[in-house]
Design a protein around this motif. Sequence first.
Motif, PDB file in Angstrom:
ATOM      1  N   VAL A  16      89.313  44.561  24.841  1.00  0.00           N
ATOM      2  CA  VAL A  16      88.118  44.488  25.686  1.00  0.00           C
ATOM      3  C   VAL A  16      87.538  43.081  25.700  1.00  0.00           C
ATOM      4  O   VAL A  16      87.204  42.543  26.762  1.00  0.00           O
ATOM      5  N   GLY A  17      87.425  42.464  24.535  1.00  0.00           N
ATOM      6  CA  GLY A  17      86.855  41.125  24.458  1.00  0.00           C
ATOM      7  C   GLY A  17      87.652  40.101  25.246  1.00  0.00           C
ATOM      8  O   GLY A  17      87.079  39.248  25.947  1.00  0.00           O
ATOM      9  N   SER A  18      88.970  40.182  25.159  1.00  0.00           N
ATOM     10  CA  SER A  18      89.810  39.226  25.901  1.00  0.00           C
ATOM     11  C   SER A  18      89.695  39.463  27.402  1.00  0.00           C
ATOM     12  O   SER A  18      89.741  38.514  28.192  1.00  0.00           O
ATOM     13  N   ALA A  19      89.528  40.731  27.802  1.00  0.00           N
ATOM     14  CA  ALA A  19      89.343  41.042  29.229  1.00  0.00           C
ATOM     15  C   ALA A  19      88.008  40.497  29.726  1.00  0.00           C
ATOM     16  O   ALA A  19      87.913  39.980  30.851  1.00  0.00           O
ATOM     17  N   ILE A  20      86.968  40.600  28.905  1.00  0.00           N
ATOM     18  CA  ILE A  20      85.660  40.045  29.279  1.00  0.00           C
ATOM     19  C   ILE A  20      85.754  38.523  29.432  1.00  0.00           C
ATOM     20  O   ILE A  20      85.216  37.947  30.379  1.00  0.00           O
ATOM     21  N   ASP A 220      84.951  43.952  33.975  1.00  0.00           N
ATOM     22  CA  ASP A 220      84.244  43.644  35.221  1.00  0.00           C
ATOM     23  C   ASP A 220      82.920  44.402  35.288  1.00  0.00           C
ATOM     24  O   ASP A 220      81.896  43.847  35.703  1.00  0.00           O
ATOM     25  N   ALA A 221      82.938  45.669  34.854  1.00  0.00           N
ATOM     26  CA  ALA A 221      81.699  46.457  34.838  1.00  0.00           C
ATOM     27  C   ALA A 221      80.693  45.875  33.848  1.00  0.00           C
ATOM     28  O   ALA A 221      79.489  45.824  34.122  1.00  0.00           O
ATOM     29  N   SER A 222      81.188  45.421  32.701  1.00  0.00           N
ATOM     30  CA  SER A 222      80.303  44.851  31.676  1.00  0.00           C
ATOM     31  C   SER A 222      79.613  43.587  32.181  1.00  0.00           C
ATOM     32  O   SER A 222      78.401  43.402  32.009  1.00  0.00           O
ATOM     33  N   VAL A 223      80.384  42.706  32.813  1.00  0.00           N
ATOM     34  CA  VAL A 223      79.801  41.476  33.356  1.00  0.00           C
ATOM     35  C   VAL A 223      78.837  41.812  34.496  1.00  0.00           C
ATOM     36  O   VAL A 223      77.748  41.227  34.596  1.00  0.00           O
ATOM     37  N   PHE A 224      79.203  42.785  35.325  1.00  0.00           N
ATOM     38  CA  PHE A 224      78.321  43.237  36.409  1.00  0.00           C
ATOM     39  C   PHE A 224      76.971  43.701  35.854  1.00  0.00           C
ATOM     40  O   PHE A 224      75.905  43.343  36.379  1.00  0.00           O
TER      41      PHE A 224
END
Length: 308
Positions: A16-20, A220-224
């Motif tokens: 998850v962290g690397s995706a963020i 993407d949802a987290s950054v949104f």
Amino acid sequence: MEKDAKIYIAGHRGMVGSAILRNLKAKGYSSFILRTSSELDLKDQQAVIRFFEKEKPDYVFLAAAKVGGINANNIYRADFLYDNLSIQNNVIHCSYLQGVKKLLFLGSSCIYPKLAPQPLKEKYILSGELEPTNEPYAIAKIAGIKLCEAYRDQYACNFISVMPTNLYGVNDNYHPDNSHVLPALIRRFHEAKVNNLAEVVIWGSGKPLREFLFADDMADASVFLMENYDEKEFVNIGTGKEISISDLAKLVKTIIGYEGNIVYDSSKPDGTPRKLLDVTKLTNLGWHYNTELREGIEIAYKDFLKNN
């Protein structure tokens, strides 16, 4: 968030962290504070205090956690509770001490009661007994949610929480004993194919229903939400779609090209019978997932082949 703001991603090398991190870079963010677990032990309170005092991040994504599947959750019950409480307590408290502008805490859908109504609405938290096999991890994540809410109530901190469904994708954990169901299936079917095994044994009956979200969609949802959401109540993140473990196994089998049989070991635990998130709140905020399950598994399998 400002494009040049200092952003700390706790757990940046995990799935998850690397995706963020990838998502933020793609959106033009450029100033990241990153530490591996060997460089900064988030369970060490004094080390975390020194880190925050020195780096003074503006925004924090708390994606670091001790994670694993049913087997790992059952065996390492004390570790899952203690380690996760320590990590989140230290990061959340230091974010308050150093005046972090905003923090996002990543929880888990296992926070919901085992027999809660489906789909799972945010309001169902603490409304019944938890699934016993992952209770310690769930309790830690519930504590993290409540800690963010408490710092918001007492100190007006802009700390938000998100509840992702089952995740998979690039940089997943494929450990033979401690991985989650989807990466475990990918590894098992791949090894059975390579070794010409006649059958693959799946834990449980195959009947439980699960929802799966590609990790880059989760990011993407987290950054949104970091950019657009400032409320107290946590937000579910998922697809709103579910699949049985047996159908999931057949899909993975097809993608990998394994031609043997699937056998179910009903002596092993199934876990929660059904776990589907109600994503109405997130949808109403304007976000929707992008990656369908088949496409996501194909990407994950290519990543598995590349790294294993």
